[in-house]
Design an enzyme around this catalytic site. Structure first.
Site, PDB file in Angstrom:
ATOM      1  NE  ARG A   3      -1.319  46.517  22.102  1.00  0.00           N
ATOM      2  CZ  ARG A   3      -1.376  47.832  21.977  1.00  0.00           C
ATOM      3  NH1 ARG A   3      -0.336  48.568  22.295  1.00  0.00           N
ATOM      4  NH2 ARG A   3      -2.458  48.433  21.529  1.00  0.00           N
ATOM      5  CG  ASN A  50       2.529  49.434  25.574  1.00  0.00           C
ATOM      6  OD1 ASN A  50       2.350  50.579  25.186  1.00  0.00           O
ATOM      7  ND2 ASN A  50       1.859  48.407  25.078  1.00  0.00           N
ATOM      8  CG  HIS A  65      -0.600  33.468   9.857  1.00  0.00           C
ATOM      9  ND1 HIS A  65      -1.803  32.839   9.702  1.00  0.00           N
ATOM     10  CD2 HIS A  65      -0.027  33.467   8.624  1.00  0.00           C
ATOM     11  CE1 HIS A  65      -1.946  32.464   8.445  1.00  0.00           C
ATOM     12  NE2 HIS A  65      -0.878  32.838   7.763  1.00  0.00           N
ATOM     13  CD  GLU A 115       1.412  30.860   5.373  1.00  0.00           C
ATOM     14  OE1 GLU A 115       1.157  29.914   4.628  1.00  0.00           O
ATOM     15  OE2 GLU A 115       0.610  31.809   5.565  1.00  0.00           O
TER      16      GLU A 115
END
Length: 124
Positions: A3, A50, A65, A115
């Protein structure tokens, strides 16, 4: 899927950092889905935006991650620095003296940790 608060800022970051471009964009009444990819791999990240959201998302304790592999880690780290993307330090992970991986982390505009991993060893 992640998001994101600001579509343009996130698209710009992922374009600059990883060479991803908008592959598709689906706009709905309450949210927009943006798919970012490139021709180099089948990797694709989906952004959910949103509408009307003004507060940053709480990343919580469930997010680990993303990892992206690159051919030349040193060159990518230098490029990230030139682009003002604030990469963290280069790390050589070698428990017991055996190199497992070389990498650095960078945070995207929403605080997601990514990463950047050198293609070598098991990470080819």
């Amino acid at each position: 899927m992640i998001r994101v608060l600001d579509e343009a800022r996130s698209v710009a970051f992922y374009r600059t950092a990883f060479g991803l471009e908008v592959a598709d964009r689906l706009d709905f009444d309450d949210f927009t889905l943006v798919y970012m990819s490139n021709a180099e791999s089948e990797f694709e990240v989906e952004f959910t935006v949103n509408k009307g959201r003004t507060e940053p998302y709480d990343l919580g304790d469930g997010y680990g991650h993303l990892a992206v592999s690159v051919e030349d880690l040193d060159a990518e780290h230098a490029r990230f620095e030139r682009e003002g993307l604030a990469p963290r330090k280069l790390v050589e992970f070698a428990p017991g003296g055996t190199l497992v991986g070389r990498f650095f982390f960078v945070a995207d505009p929403d605080g997601y940790q990514i990463e950047v991993l050198e293609r070598s060893g098991r990470f080819k």
